[in-house]
Scaffold this motif. Structure first.
Motif, short mmCIF file in Angstrom:
data_model
loop_
_atom_site.label_atom_id
_atom_site.label_comp_id
_atom_site.label_asym_id
_atom_site.label_seq_id
_atom_site.Cartn_x
_atom_site.Cartn_y
_atom_site.Cartn_z
N THR A 1 33.22 88.48 26.63
CA THR A 1 32.06 88.56 25.73
C THR A 1 31.75 90.00 25.31
N ASN A 2 32.37 90.99 25.96
CA ASN A 2 32.05 92.39 25.69
C ASN A 2 33.31 93.22 25.96
N VAL A 3 33.72 94.04 25.00
CA VAL A 3 35.03 94.70 25.05
C VAL A 3 34.90 96.22 25.00
N LEU A 4 35.65 96.89 25.87
CA LEU A 4 35.73 98.35 25.87
C LEU A 4 37.12 98.77 25.44
N ILE A 5 37.21 99.61 24.41
CA ILE A 5 38.49 100.19 24.01
C ILE A 5 38.55 101.60 24.58
N ALA A 6 39.48 101.81 25.51
CA ALA A 6 39.66 103.15 26.09
C ALA A 6 40.51 103.96 25.12
N PHE A 7 39.87 104.92 24.45
CA PHE A 7 40.50 105.62 23.33
C PHE A 7 40.74 107.08 23.69
N ASP A 8 41.98 107.55 23.49
CA ASP A 8 42.26 108.96 23.76
C ASP A 8 42.81 109.70 22.55
N GLY A 9 42.85 109.04 21.39
CA GLY A 9 43.33 109.68 20.18
C GLY A 9 44.85 109.69 20.04
N GLY A 10 45.54 109.20 21.05
CA GLY A 10 46.99 109.18 21.02
C GLY A 10 47.53 108.04 20.18
N GLN A 11 48.86 108.04 20.02
CA GLN A 11 49.50 107.05 19.16
C GLN A 11 49.29 105.63 19.65
N SER A 12 49.39 105.44 20.96
CA SER A 12 49.26 104.08 21.48
C SER A 12 47.84 103.56 21.36
N SER A 13 46.84 104.43 21.53
CA SER A 13 45.46 103.96 21.39
C SER A 13 45.12 103.67 19.92
N MET A 14 45.70 104.45 19.00
CA MET A 14 45.52 104.16 17.58
C MET A 14 46.19 102.83 17.22
N LYS A 15 47.33 102.57 17.85
CA LYS A 15 48.01 101.29 17.63
C LYS A 15 47.13 100.14 18.11
N ALA A 16 46.46 100.34 19.24
CA ALA A 16 45.58 99.30 19.77
C ALA A 16 44.43 99.02 18.81
N VAL A 17 43.84 100.07 18.27
CA VAL A 17 42.74 99.91 17.31
C VAL A 17 43.20 99.16 16.07
N ASP A 18 44.35 99.55 15.54
CA ASP A 18 44.88 98.90 14.35
C ASP A 18 45.20 97.43 14.62
N TYR A 19 45.75 97.16 15.79
CA TYR A 19 46.08 95.79 16.18
C TYR A 19 44.82 94.91 16.20
N LEU A 20 43.77 95.40 16.84
CA LEU A 20 42.54 94.62 16.94
C LEU A 20 41.89 94.40 15.58
N ALA A 21 41.99 95.40 14.70
CA ALA A 21 41.39 95.28 13.38
C ALA A 21 42.06 94.20 12.54
N ARG A 22 43.34 93.93 12.83
CA ARG A 22 44.10 92.97 12.03
C ARG A 22 44.24 91.60 12.71
N ASN A 23 43.72 91.45 13.91
CA ASN A 23 44.00 90.29 14.72
C ASN A 23 42.72 89.50 15.03
N PRO A 24 42.78 88.19 15.04
CA PRO A 24 41.57 87.39 15.31
C PRO A 24 41.18 87.33 16.78
N LEU A 25 41.94 87.95 17.66
CA LEU A 25 41.72 87.81 19.10
C LEU A 25 40.28 88.10 19.51
N LEU A 26 39.73 89.22 19.03
CA LEU A 26 38.39 89.64 19.46
C LEU A 26 37.34 89.51 18.35
N ALA A 27 37.66 88.77 17.32
CA ALA A 27 36.74 88.63 16.18
C ALA A 27 35.37 88.14 16.64
N GLY A 28 34.34 88.84 16.19
CA GLY A 28 32.97 88.45 16.49
C GLY A 28 32.43 88.97 17.81
N LEU A 29 33.26 89.66 18.58
CA LEU A 29 32.81 90.18 19.88
C LEU A 29 32.36 91.63 19.74
#
Length: 284
Positions: free
Chosen positions: A165-193
């Motif tokens: 019900t509540n999500v934390l994105i651990a972000f460090d500015g690196g390539q893999s964390s940017m990939k995680a952000v982009d993935y979530l923005a395009r994916n319905p997995l966490l929509a509405g949370l």
């Protein structure tokens, strides 16, 4: 990942039930099907003593025959146990209302994952396997190998399932964390949370800009993300945020450095997996 496939890995550990429930939860949100794999390790030879020398040839041959029969019985029992594990996992997932297929394989777990990952969109695995020492907080022996080897997102399930019900994105500015952000923005997995972008370390202008860029990417995907900057070492600071903020899932980039660096100074990824009591979605 719409109408995709999840690859869920189960064994005889206490984490496998949680793997099943999280796989079902993910499948419902992403309209995916599930393939459950149980991988039997390569069969080692039976423990056989040196039967040469004092034992007569006939006796030695008889004992070797008995050992071969014992080995065959063990193999059949292992196969039966593997099928039983898959049947139990299938029952759990189908009770959650999701279509599932089962696969029993023999060989190396990581090799199996790599051979099959092109047929799936995400891998779901437990934090610890049957051989892990829970008291010493050891992680599953194959877990890091799967995460480092796979090109797909890896969802690491904790011991007890809890709806996210509540999500934390651990972000460090690196390539893999940017990939995680982009993935979530395009994916319905966490929509509405509700989602929080968290950085551990010094508050600088560059970090602020990276966080704002990440927030803009998430906003394009329909998220109204909050930003948090926490001073301190990444694993400790983020771990405290997870507990204090009642987050149910952590999303982060995985193993941004080599195994050599990991051996020398440790890994934030491994420490987060080890210490967090919630599941972690990892991106390479």
């Amino acid at each position: 990942m719409t109408k995709g496939t999840l690859i869920a890995l189960v064994d005889g550990s206490k984490y496998s039930e949680s793997v099943c429930h999280y796989a079902a939860w993910i499948a419902k949100r992403t309209k995916s099907t599930i393939k459950i794999y149980h991988v039997l390790g390569r069969r080692e030879g039976a423990d056989r003593q040196d039967l040469s020398g004092a034992i007569e040839l006939g006796a030695r041959t008889h004992i070797l025959d008995e050992l071969s029969e014992l080995d065959a019985r063990r193999a059949k029992l292992t196969q039966a146990r593997g099928r039983a594990i898959l049947e139990d996992a299938q029952a759990i997932i189908e009770a959650d209302g999701v279509t599932v297929e089962t696969r029993l394989r023999q060989g190396d777990l990581v090799e199996t994952v790599l051979a099959k990952e092109d047929t799936g969109d995400m891998i779901v695995i437990g934090k610890r396997g049957e051989a892990a020492d829970f008291a010493k907080l050891h992680l599953g022996s194959n877990l890091e190998r799967v995460i480092r080897s796979s090109s797909k997102p890896v969802f690491v399930a904790n011991r007890e399932f809890k709806p996210v019900t509540n999500v934390l994105i651990a972000f460090d500015g690196g390539q893999s964390s940017m990939k995680a952000v982009d993935y979530l923005a395009r994916n319905p997995l966490l929509a509405g949370l509700p989602v929080t972008l968290a950085f551990a370390g010094s508050d600088t202008a560059d970090i602020r800009k990276s966080l704002e860029d990440a927030r803009a990417t998430l906003a394009a995907g329909g998220f109204d993300a909050q930003i948090l900057i926490q001073a301190g070492k990444a694993d400790a600071a983020l771990g405290k945020l997870v507990e204090d903020g009642n987050y149910d899932l952590v999303v982060m980039g995985a193993y941004g450095h080599s195994r050599i660096r990991h051996l020398i100074i440790g890994s934030t990824t491994s420490e987060m997996i080890r210490s967090c009591k919630v599941p972690i979605l990892l991106m390479r």
